[in-house]
Design a protein around this motif. Structure first.
Motif, PDB file in Angstrom:
ATOM      1  N   MET A   1      42.182  29.715  39.049  1.00 37.14           N
ATOM      2  CA  MET A   1      43.201  29.000  38.291  1.00 37.14           C
ATOM      3  C   MET A   1      42.616  28.507  36.976  1.00 37.14           C
ATOM      4  O   MET A   1      41.576  27.849  36.967  1.00 37.14           O
ATOM      5  CB  MET A   1      43.760  27.831  39.106  1.00 37.14           C
ATOM      6  N   PRO A   2      43.245  28.830  35.858  1.00 39.47           N
ATOM      7  CA  PRO A   2      42.724  28.383  34.564  1.00 39.47           C
ATOM      8  C   PRO A   2      42.825  26.878  34.414  1.00 39.47           C
ATOM      9  O   PRO A   2      43.720  26.234  34.954  1.00 39.47           O
ATOM     10  CB  PRO A   2      43.625  29.106  33.557  1.00 39.47           C
ATOM     11  N   GLN A   3      41.897  26.312  33.656  1.00 36.80           N
ATOM     12  CA  GLN A   3      41.916  24.884  33.391  1.00 36.80           C
ATOM     13  C   GLN A   3      42.801  24.533  32.205  1.00 36.80           C
ATOM     14  O   GLN A   3      43.110  23.354  31.992  1.00 36.80           O
ATOM     15  CB  GLN A   3      40.484  24.406  33.118  1.00 36.80           C
ATOM     16  N   ALA A   4      43.193  25.534  31.440  1.00 33.05           N
ATOM     17  CA  ALA A   4      44.044  25.297  30.272  1.00 33.05           C
ATOM     18  C   ALA A   4      44.884  26.533  30.010  1.00 33.05           C
ATOM     19  O   ALA A   4      44.488  27.656  30.327  1.00 33.05           O
ATOM     20  CB  ALA A   4      43.201  24.968  29.043  1.00 33.05           C
ATOM     21  N   GLY A   5      46.051  26.315  29.419  1.00 30.13           N
ATOM     22  CA  GLY A   5      46.868  27.420  28.957  1.00 30.13           C
ATOM     23  C   GLY A   5      47.788  27.995  30.014  1.00 30.13           C
ATOM     24  O   GLY A   5      47.939  27.465  31.115  1.00 30.13           O
ATOM     25  N   PHE A   6      48.395  29.117  29.655  1.00 32.29           N
ATOM     26  CA  PHE A   6      49.347  29.783  30.542  1.00 32.29           C
ATOM     27  C   PHE A   6      48.969  31.245  30.744  1.00 32.29           C
ATOM     28  O   PHE A   6      49.812  32.088  31.024  1.00 32.29           O
ATOM     29  CB  PHE A   6      50.772  29.679  29.966  1.00 32.29           C
ATOM     30  N   LEU A   7      47.660  31.529  30.616  1.00 30.52           N
ATOM     31  CA  LEU A   7      47.164  32.890  30.748  1.00 30.52           C
ATOM     32  C   LEU A   7      46.213  32.987  31.926  1.00 30.52           C
ATOM     33  O   LEU A   7      45.298  32.170  32.057  1.00 30.52           O
ATOM     34  CB  LEU A   7      46.457  33.316  29.460  1.00 30.52           C
ATOM     35  N   ALA A   8      46.434  33.975  32.784  1.00 37.17           N
ATOM     36  CA  ALA A   8      45.617  34.160  33.987  1.00 37.17           C
ATOM     37  C   ALA A   8      44.757  35.402  33.830  1.00 37.17           C
ATOM     38  O   ALA A   8      45.251  36.470  33.451  1.00 37.17           O
ATOM     39  CB  ALA A   8      46.516  34.300  35.209  1.00 37.17           C
ATOM     40  N   TRP A   9      43.478  35.268  34.140  1.00 33.29           N
ATOM     41  CA  TRP A   9      42.515  36.374  34.070  1.00 33.29           C
ATOM     42  C   TRP A   9      42.287  36.861  35.494  1.00 33.29           C
ATOM     43  O   TRP A   9      41.776  36.126  36.333  1.00 33.29           O
ATOM     44  CB  TRP A   9      41.238  35.865  33.440  1.00 33.29           C
ATOM     45  N   ILE A  10      42.697  38.089  35.770  1.00 31.54           N
ATOM     46  CA  ILE A  10      42.750  38.584  37.144  1.00 31.54           C
ATOM     47  C   ILE A  10      41.971  39.893  37.268  1.00 31.54           C
ATOM     48  O   ILE A  10      42.221  40.853  36.533  1.00 31.54           O
ATOM     49  CB  ILE A  10      44.218  38.804  37.592  1.00 31.54           C
ATOM     50  N   ASP A  11      41.077  39.934  38.214  1.00 30.53           N
ATOM     51  CA  ASP A  11      40.284  41.126  38.509  1.00 30.53           C
ATOM     52  C   ASP A  11      40.998  41.909  39.608  1.00 30.53           C
ATOM     53  O   ASP A  11      41.092  41.459  40.751  1.00 30.53           O
ATOM     54  CB  ASP A  11      38.888  40.701  38.965  1.00 30.53           C
ATOM     55  N   VAL A  12      41.503  43.086  39.250  1.00 33.20           N
ATOM     56  CA  VAL A  12      42.193  43.933  40.233  1.00 33.20           C
ATOM     57  C   VAL A  12      41.420  45.226  40.461  1.00 33.20           C
ATOM     58  O   VAL A  12      41.983  46.225  40.917  1.00 33.20           O
ATOM     59  CB  VAL A  12      43.647  44.237  39.792  1.00 33.20           C
ATOM     60  N   SER A  13      40.123  45.211  40.169  1.00 33.47           N
ATOM     61  CA  SER A  13      39.333  46.442  40.242  1.00 33.47           C
ATOM     62  C   SER A  13      39.283  47.037  41.640  1.00 33.47           C
ATOM     63  O   SER A  13      39.102  48.249  41.796  1.00 33.47           O
ATOM     64  CB  SER A  13      37.913  46.189  39.718  1.00 33.47           C
ATOM     65  N   ASP A  14      39.458  46.198  42.682  1.00 38.11           N
ATOM     66  CA  ASP A  14      39.393  46.721  44.049  1.00 38.11           C
ATOM     67  C   ASP A  14      40.564  47.629  44.390  1.00 38.11           C
ATOM     68  O   ASP A  14      40.530  48.312  45.434  1.00 38.11           O
ATOM     69  CB  ASP A  14      39.350  45.566  45.056  1.00 38.11           C
ATOM     70  N   TYR A  15      41.572  47.669  43.544  1.00 41.19           N
ATOM     71  CA  TYR A  15      42.732  48.514  43.846  1.00 41.19           C
ATOM     72  C   TYR A  15      42.595  49.936  43.309  1.00 41.19           C
ATOM     73  O   TYR A  15      43.486  50.760  43.524  1.00 41.19           O
ATOM     74  CB  TYR A  15      44.014  47.861  43.322  1.00 41.19           C
ATOM     75  N   GLY A  16      41.506  50.215  42.601  1.00 39.34           N
ATOM     76  CA  GLY A  16      41.266  51.586  42.168  1.00 39.34           C
ATOM     77  C   GLY A  16      42.199  52.071  41.079  1.00 39.34           C
ATOM     78  O   GLY A  16      42.499  53.275  40.998  1.00 39.34           O
ATOM     79  N   TRP A  17      42.656  51.169  40.214  1.00 36.06           N
ATOM     80  CA  TRP A  17      43.579  51.539  39.131  1.00 36.06           C
ATOM     81  C   TRP A  17      42.864  51.839  37.833  1.00 36.06           C
ATOM     82  O   TRP A  17      43.473  51.917  36.775  1.00 36.06           O
ATOM     83  CB  TRP A  17      44.609  50.423  38.916  1.00 36.06           C
ATOM     84  N   GLY A  18      41.550  52.031  37.898  1.00 32.65           N
ATOM     85  CA  GLY A  18      40.783  52.438  36.732  1.00 32.65           C
ATOM     86  C   GLY A  18      40.263  51.276  35.914  1.00 32.65           C
ATOM     87  O   GLY A  18      40.477  50.104  36.226  1.00 32.65           O
ATOM     88  N   ASP A  19      39.552  51.640  34.850  1.00 34.27           N
ATOM     89  CA  ASP A  19      38.947  50.625  33.988  1.00 34.27           C
ATOM     90  C   ASP A  19      39.987  49.739  33.318  1.00 34.27           C
ATOM     91  O   ASP A  19      39.747  48.551  33.084  1.00 34.27           O
ATOM     92  CB  ASP A  19      38.098  51.300  32.902  1.00 34.27           C
ATOM     93  N   ASP A  20      41.140  50.322  32.982  1.00 37.04           N
ATOM     94  CA  ASP A  20      42.191  49.594  32.275  1.00 37.04           C
ATOM     95  C   ASP A  20      43.473  49.657  33.105  1.00 37.04           C
ATOM     96  O   ASP A  20      44.344  50.497  32.874  1.00 37.04           O
ATOM     97  CB  ASP A  20      42.406  50.201  30.890  1.00 37.04           C
ATOM     98  N   PRO A  21      43.597  48.792  34.110  1.00 33.48           N
ATOM     99  CA  PRO A  21      44.702  48.911  35.065  1.00 33.48           C
ATOM    100  C   PRO A  21      46.073  48.536  34.518  1.00 33.48           C
ATOM    101  O   PRO A  21      47.084  48.806  35.165  1.00 33.48           O
ATOM    102  CB  PRO A  21      44.298  47.959  36.193  1.00 33.48           C
ATOM    103  N   ALA A  22      46.145  47.938  33.325  1.00 30.13           N
ATOM    104  CA  ALA A  22      47.446  47.478  32.820  1.00 30.13           C
ATOM    105  C   ALA A  22      48.442  48.622  32.675  1.00 30.13           C
ATOM    106  O   ALA A  22      49.628  48.464  32.989  1.00 30.13           O
ATOM    107  CB  ALA A  22      47.262  46.753  31.488  1.00 30.13           C
ATOM    108  N   ASP A  23      47.970  49.788  32.208  1.00 31.10           N
ATOM    109  CA  ASP A  23      48.886  50.922  32.043  1.00 31.10           C
ATOM    110  C   ASP A  23      49.441  51.383  33.386  1.00 31.10           C
ATOM    111  O   ASP A  23      50.646  51.656  33.514  1.00 31.10           O
ATOM    112  CB  ASP A  23      48.179  52.080  31.344  1.00 31.10           C
ATOM    113  N   ARG A  24      48.574  51.481  34.388  1.00 34.32           N
ATOM    114  CA  ARG A  24      49.035  51.909  35.711  1.00 34.32           C
ATOM    115  C   ARG A  24      50.056  50.921  36.272  1.00 34.32           C
ATOM    116  O   ARG A  24      51.059  51.309  36.885  1.00 34.32           O
ATOM    117  CB  ARG A  24      47.845  52.009  36.686  1.00 34.32           C
ATOM    118  N   ILE A  25      49.800  49.637  36.073  1.00 38.21           N
ATOM    119  CA  ILE A  25      50.707  48.612  36.601  1.00 38.21           C
ATOM    120  C   ILE A  25      52.052  48.665  35.875  1.00 38.21           C
ATOM    121  O   ILE A  25      53.116  48.560  36.507  1.00 38.21           O
ATOM    122  CB  ILE A  25      50.055  47.221  36.479  1.00 38.21           C
TER     123      ILE A  25
END
Length: 400
Positions: free
Chosen positions: A316-340
């Motif tokens: 959970m971030p301490q400030a702001g409304f942006l979340a940094w999420i590691d989804v590497s375990d799902y195998g969606w590649g180096d840049d998973p945003a496009d797949r999602i």
């Protein structure tokens, strides 16, 4: 008595907006990639803009638009930081201020320290100023992130001339401690370097991690530091163009005053008018309600990820409304945003844009209504279940 959370605008209203968030993708995609929020403006801002339009007040920004005094009042009320209004100047946006300060304080070819994963324009801004990025990544402590002070000192000791600080940090939402900032100032002073602190997320620090302005921590910080900030992130005013550059010593103030006159004239009149309204006491209740909403949403996101994306790693971030999420375990590649986006219909920011530390990561904007947040994570969860064996996604990692 606690402040009720701010309500988001209805989705049908939001889709009428013409900003980047709502015009980049088709209507069947939930946009959670760019740092725009889904709330109505604070009433004093709406009033100020409405009054200006009504009388055709759409000319040039005046020499004294009131931004300096308004920001000084805000800083004192919200953070206990005493800012001298005569040491506040204004420009179009935070990155404009940063690049001009870099041009004024480093020479072409000089190295500038940044701390990835970090806001992508940091890399571009350093290059625009003719300098060279020196990466000193954040340290992952296992419970959070922190500046690698030893690494920063090593970079400055070998010739780097400046530190471009993200305080609070984007994308991790880390609020740097007073102790850390004081030591950073000490290190910079020892090596004759400057610190330029982007503090745009400062108004959005959570109650359990109060924001500390860099210039407030010590006399050394006052001597080496420049702060650049804006009402635009907290109050959703990015399109109106106004930021402030703040100094706390005669030498740094002289540097800002020596900047070309057009740096100040890039400020939009509506940006100045809305910033004065945002920084006023009349907008404090709105900001408190926004903070209450973000507190609810950052915790809701943790619950939703645990239920629908149990292999994702999120703090959970301490400030702001942006979340940094590691989804590497799902195998969606180096840049998973496009797949999602293609598979789930949810647009997230690209992790690798924040540096190589962002491989396998996405950044999600939770400055929205809880229903939209829930829909987005459920969609991504359904996509995960459709693209991976059940055994891979059934484990529930320890929440952090």
């Amino acid at each position: 008595m606690s402040t009720p959370p701010l309500d988001a605008l209805p989705l049908e209203t939001l889709r009428r907006r013409s900003s980047t968030k709502w015009r980049s993708y088709p209507h069947d995609v939930i946009p959670m990639f760019v740092a725009e929020t889904d709330f109505a403006l604070a009433a004093p801002i709406t009033t100020a803009l409405h009054d200006a339009v009504e009388i055709g007040d759409t000319g040039y920004t005046p020499p004294q638009p009131g931004v300096a005094g308004a920001f000084a009042g805000f800083a004192r009320r919200r953070w206990g930081w005493v800012v001298e209004p005569e040491r506040v100047r204004w420009t179009g946006d935070v990155m404009m201020g940063v690049v001009e300060l870099l041009r004024a304080t480093v020479e072409p070819g000089d190295r500038v320290v940044v701390n990835p994963p970090v806001y992508p324009p940091f890399f571009d801004t350093v290059a625009e100023a003719g300098a060279v990025v020196e990466e000193v990544p954040l340290r992952d402590t296992g419970a959070g992130w922190e500046l690698d002070l030893a690494g920063i000192e090593a970079a400055l000791a070998t010739g780097a001339r400046a530190v471009l600080l993200c305080n609070p940090h984007n994308p991790t939402g880390t609020v740097h401690s007073r102790k850390t900032l004081r030591e950073l100032a000490r290190i910079a002073a020892r090596h004759g370097a400057v610190v330029i602190s982007d503090e745009i997320h400062g108004p959005l620090a959570s109650a359990d991690a109060p924001f500390t302005p860099f210039l407030s921590v010590s006399a050394e910080a006052e001597a080496v530091g420049y702060a650049v900030t804006s009402a635009s992130k907290a109050y959703n005013l990015a399109g109106l163009k106004c930021a402030v550059m703040v100094t706390a010593s005669d030498a740094t103030t002289a540097t800002v005053r020596s900047l070309p006159w057009e740096v100040e004239w890039r400020t939009g009149l509506f940006g100045a008018l809305s910033s004065v309204a945002a920084f006023s006491t009349e907008s404090d209740a709105w900001l408190d309600a926004l903070l209450a909403r973000l507190e609810v949403n950052r915790r809701l996101l943790a619950e939703l990820l645990a239920d629908h994306l149990p292999r994702a790693r999120y703090r959970m971030p301490q400030a702001g409304f942006l979340a940094w999420i590691d989804v590497s375990d799902y195998g969606w590649g180096d840049d998973p945003a496009d797949r999602i986006r293609e598979g789930a219909g949810v647009a997230l920011h690209h992790g690798p844009f924040f540096g190589t530390q962002g491989i396998g990561h996405v950044r999600l904007n939770f400055g929205c209504g809880p229903d939209v947040l829930r829909d987005a994570v459920e969609r991504i969860g359904a996509f995960a279940r459709a693209t991976a064996p059940l055994a891979q996604v059934s484990e529930r990692p320890t929440r952090q």
